[in-house]
Design an enzyme around this catalytic site. Structure first.
Site, PDB file in Angstrom:
ATOM      1  N   ASP A 114     -32.870-110.914  19.579  1.00  0.00           N
ATOM      2  CA  ASP A 114     -32.985-112.238  18.947  1.00  0.00           C
ATOM      3  C   ASP A 114     -34.423-112.926  19.589  1.00  0.00           C
ATOM      4  O   ASP A 114     -34.834-112.360  20.765  1.00  0.00           O
ATOM      5  CB  ASP A 114     -31.905-113.357  19.835  1.00  0.00           C
ATOM      6  CG  ASP A 114     -30.636-112.825  18.909  1.00  0.00           C
ATOM      7  OD1 ASP A 114     -30.555-112.485  17.715  1.00  0.00           O
ATOM      8  OD2 ASP A 114     -29.436-113.138  19.806  1.00  0.00           O
ATOM      9  N   ASP A 130     -29.801-112.974  11.397  1.00  0.00           N
ATOM     10  CA  ASP A 130     -29.065-114.286  11.478  1.00  0.00           C
ATOM     11  C   ASP A 130     -29.051-115.269  10.547  1.00  0.00           C
ATOM     12  O   ASP A 130     -28.304-115.855   9.802  1.00  0.00           O
ATOM     13  CB  ASP A 130     -28.824-114.877  12.783  1.00  0.00           C
ATOM     14  CG  ASP A 130     -28.594-114.077  14.072  1.00  0.00           C
ATOM     15  OD1 ASP A 130     -27.959-113.143  13.761  1.00  0.00           O
ATOM     16  OD2 ASP A 130     -29.213-114.185  15.282  1.00  0.00           O
TER      17      ASP A 130
END
Length: 173
Positions: A114, A130
């Site tokens: 991330d 995402d």
């Protein structure tokens, strides 16, 4: 069939973009940890997530891989077996691309890379995959709301027309 193939190809492009950005984040952000884009608002920060959204189910990689795989098989079935509106098709394609992007990370390394950190609110660090999944689900929610609204409106219209008095043989009431 052709639309299913095109959807899978589009999802493959999304997966490619996701994986390229994650490789970039690993090479560029890992050594320095963070890069400010908009001070106090947005930064790129290298973070490894071994869970799902907001690190839920952290450390449960086998479960996450199994559930994600089953859900992605369901999405593939939707793309090939059902007649979908263009909005539905785009939405499911986004979900497929994002889901596969994060699934690749989970299988290959056990964690998801991330890198997007929103600073002005307490929010989880996330990635391109995402975003694809969230936008896809958002589009599906919009489709469901509008689809049921228009179906309800059409049903009321049919009921109103059937309640009108019938014409006699001369075309008059």
């Amino acid at each position: 069939m052709i639309f299913g193939v095109l959807s899978v190809l589009a999802a493959a492009v999304l997966v490619g973009v996701d994986q390229l950005i994650k490789r970039w984040a690993t090479v560029v952000l890992l050594p320095k940890t963070a890069m400010t884009l908009i001070p106090g608002v947005l930064e790129l920060r290298y973070f490894l997530n071994d869970g799902m959204a907001f690190s839920m189910l952290a450390g449960k990689q086998k479960l996450l891989i199994a559930v994600t795989s089953l859900m992605l098989l369901g999405v593939l079935w939707m793309l090939f077996a059902r007649k979908l509106t263009p909005l539905e098709r785009v939405a499911w394609t986004l979900v497929l691309g994002g889901g596969i992007g994060n699934l690749i990370d989970r299988i290959a390394t056990g964690v998801v890379v991330d890198y997007i950190n929103v600073l002005f609110m307490n929010f989880a660090i996330f990635n391109f995959a995402d975003i694809c999944v969230c936008v896809g689900v958002g589009l599906l929610m919009v489709w469901v709301l509008f689809d049921s609204y228009f179906k309800e409106k059409a049903e009321k219209s049919v009921k109103t027309e059937s309640a009108a008095p019938a014409d006699d043989a001369n075309g008059k009431n």
